[in-house]
Motif scaffolding. Sequence first.
Motif, PDB file in Angstrom:
ATOM      1  N   ILE A 197     -99.987  20.823  39.588  1.00  0.00           N
ATOM      2  CA  ILE A 197     -98.874  20.618  40.525  1.00  0.00           C
ATOM      3  C   ILE A 197     -97.885  21.779  40.441  1.00  0.00           C
ATOM      4  O   ILE A 197     -97.371  22.247  41.464  1.00  0.00           O
ATOM      5  N   VAL A 198     -97.623  22.258  39.233  1.00  0.00           N
ATOM      6  CA  VAL A 198     -96.722  23.408  39.093  1.00  0.00           C
ATOM      7  C   VAL A 198     -97.306  24.642  39.786  1.00  0.00           C
ATOM      8  O   VAL A 198     -96.594  25.364  40.492  1.00  0.00           O
ATOM      9  N   LEU A 199     -98.609  24.873  39.615  1.00  0.00           N
ATOM     10  CA  LEU A 199     -99.233  26.020  40.276  1.00  0.00           C
ATOM     11  C   LEU A 199     -99.217  25.840  41.790  1.00  0.00           C
ATOM     12  O   LEU A 199     -98.982  26.798  42.539  1.00  0.00           O
ATOM     13  N   GLY A 200     -99.435  24.614  42.262  1.00  0.00           N
ATOM     14  CA  GLY A 200     -99.342  24.345  43.696  1.00  0.00           C
ATOM     15  C   GLY A 200     -97.949  24.629  44.224  1.00  0.00           C
ATOM     16  O   GLY A 200     -97.787  25.190  45.318  1.00  0.00           O
ATOM     17  N   PHE A 201     -96.929  24.273  43.437  1.00  0.00           N
ATOM     18  CA  PHE A 201     -95.544  24.555  43.833  1.00  0.00           C
ATOM     19  C   PHE A 201     -95.293  26.057  43.905  1.00  0.00           C
ATOM     20  O   PHE A 201     -94.686  26.555  44.856  1.00  0.00           O
ATOM     21  N   LEU A 202     -95.762  26.795  42.893  1.00  0.00           N
ATOM     22  CA  LEU A 202     -95.550  28.246  42.878  1.00  0.00           C
ATOM     23  C   LEU A 202     -96.240  28.921  44.052  1.00  0.00           C
ATOM     24  O   LEU A 202     -95.673  29.815  44.692  1.00  0.00           O
ATOM     25  N   LEU A 203     -97.468  28.495  44.358  1.00  0.00           N
ATOM     26  CA  LEU A 203     -98.195  29.092  45.482  1.00  0.00           C
ATOM     27  C   LEU A 203     -97.519  28.799  46.822  1.00  0.00           C
ATOM     28  O   LEU A 203     -97.579  29.614  47.748  1.00  0.00           O
ATOM     29  N   ALA A 204     -96.884  27.631  46.912  1.00  0.00           N
ATOM     30  CA  ALA A 204     -96.230  27.249  48.170  1.00  0.00           C
ATOM     31  C   ALA A 204     -94.843  27.865  48.313  1.00  0.00           C
ATOM     32  O   ALA A 204     -94.369  28.065  49.435  1.00  0.00           O
ATOM     33  N   THR A 238     -80.937  23.830  47.102  1.00  0.00           N
ATOM     34  CA  THR A 238     -79.730  23.034  46.891  1.00  0.00           C
ATOM     35  C   THR A 238     -79.684  22.483  45.473  1.00  0.00           C
ATOM     36  O   THR A 238     -78.634  22.510  44.817  1.00  0.00           O
ATOM     37  N   ALA A 239     -80.828  21.993  44.994  1.00  0.00           N
ATOM     38  CA  ALA A 239     -80.871  21.456  43.628  1.00  0.00           C
ATOM     39  C   ALA A 239     -80.537  22.541  42.614  1.00  0.00           C
ATOM     40  O   ALA A 239     -79.771  22.308  41.665  1.00  0.00           O
ATOM     41  N   ARG A 240     -81.043  23.736  42.822  1.00  0.00           N
ATOM     42  CA  ARG A 240     -80.757  24.839  41.895  1.00  0.00           C
ATOM     43  C   ARG A 240     -79.299  25.263  41.992  1.00  0.00           C
ATOM     44  O   ARG A 240     -78.649  25.569  40.977  1.00  0.00           O
ATOM     45  N   THR A 241     -78.756  25.268  43.232  1.00  0.00           N
ATOM     46  CA  THR A 241     -77.355  25.647  43.423  1.00  0.00           C
ATOM     47  C   THR A 241     -76.422  24.669  42.732  1.00  0.00           C
ATOM     48  O   THR A 241     -75.364  25.052  42.205  1.00  0.00           O
ATOM     49  N   LEU A 242     -76.806  23.397  42.709  1.00  0.00           N
ATOM     50  CA  LEU A 242     -75.976  22.372  42.075  1.00  0.00           C
ATOM     51  C   LEU A 242     -76.124  22.372  40.550  1.00  0.00           C
ATOM     52  O   LEU A 242     -75.557  21.520  39.875  1.00  0.00           O
ATOM     53  N   GLN A 300     -86.993  22.650  35.803  1.00  0.00           N
ATOM     54  CA  GLN A 300     -87.814  21.441  35.718  1.00  0.00           C
ATOM     55  C   GLN A 300     -87.190  20.295  36.529  1.00  0.00           C
ATOM     56  O   GLN A 300     -87.890  19.554  37.218  1.00  0.00           O
ATOM     57  N   ARG A 301     -85.841  20.170  36.430  1.00  0.00           N
ATOM     58  CA  ARG A 301     -85.164  19.096  37.153  1.00  0.00           C
ATOM     59  C   ARG A 301     -85.277  19.298  38.669  1.00  0.00           C
ATOM     60  O   ARG A 301     -85.459  18.342  39.422  1.00  0.00           O
ATOM     61  N   ALA A 302     -85.176  20.559  39.099  1.00  0.00           N
ATOM     62  CA  ALA A 302     -85.274  20.834  40.532  1.00  0.00           C
ATOM     63  C   ALA A 302     -86.684  20.511  41.048  1.00  0.00           C
ATOM     64  O   ALA A 302     -86.840  19.945  42.145  1.00  0.00           O
ATOM     65  N   ILE A 303     -87.708  20.840  40.247  1.00  0.00           N
ATOM     66  CA  ILE A 303     -89.077  20.498  40.665  1.00  0.00           C
ATOM     67  C   ILE A 303     -89.246  18.995  40.753  1.00  0.00           C
ATOM     68  O   ILE A 303     -89.864  18.464  41.689  1.00  0.00           O
ATOM     69  N   TRP A 304     -88.665  18.273  39.780  1.00  0.00           N
ATOM     70  CA  TRP A 304     -88.773  16.814  39.790  1.00  0.00           C
ATOM     71  C   TRP A 304     -88.122  16.242  41.049  1.00  0.00           C
ATOM     72  O   TRP A 304     -88.631  15.299  41.660  1.00  0.00           O
ATOM     73  N   THR A 305     -86.968  16.835  41.442  1.00  0.00           N
ATOM     74  CA  THR A 305     -86.273  16.379  42.653  1.00  0.00           C
ATOM     75  C   THR A 305     -87.160  16.560  43.885  1.00  0.00           C
ATOM     76  O   THR A 305     -87.276  15.660  44.729  1.00  0.00           O
TER      77      THR A 305
END
Length: 235
Positions: free
Chosen positions: A46-53, A134-138, A143-148
């Motif tokens: 899932i992390v690799l899928g996120f990075l590719l996207a 937005t999650a990163r800006t806040l 890890q928390r931003a990916i979970w969001t």
Amino acid sequence: MNEGWLALLQQAFSLLLSLDPDVWSIISVSFSVSFAALLITLIPSIVLGFLLASYQFPGRWFVTNIVQTLQSIPTVVIGLLAYLLLTRNGPMGDLRWLFTQQGMILGQMMICAPVLIALSQAAFSSIDRRAWETARTLGASWQRAIWTVCRELRVPLLLAIIASFSRILTEVGCSMMVGGNILHHTRNIPTAIALETSKGDFAQAIALGLVLLILAIVINFAVGSLRGKAMPRSQ
């Protein structure tokens, strides 16, 4: 086949309800191996899928195409590759995982990962990147931003997980090659169905097939319910 279908179904249900040790040993091996392969593969894929996207980086196009290619390779070919890795003279031969559940888990991980990566990449590509920003800006951690983002995409990600699990739970070729179809040790539902059908023991094959059928019905109804609950929020 001289027996009628009704008699075979009765025998199949009898094998399941009487907790026949051979049948339930096969079911146990099948689910434990597939769950282990899924759990080990889940987060990295899932992390690799996120990075590719989400990111442009050198080699992204190549990795994406390799992942998509691996999805379409027949499981028996992946089984052959796993066999060559695990055979005595192979690079992983010292582990002695050939014809063991560890070898089956490795083979199923090789099948599961490309499906999970590709489907999670498609899911992450469908979401507005501003949710992540937005999650990163806040102040959320990486890890928390990916979970969001994953919570926003829980339905498509759950569908990706189910599709991956279904693929490894029902594959025959890889398990047969690296597992060896050893009763009470590496015999799982697909290899047992193939073996029992070839022997003419249709009752046990039907019993094991019923397990997969019931599982498919339960999963599809659960996913349909989740999708229905998610729709009003997206409108």
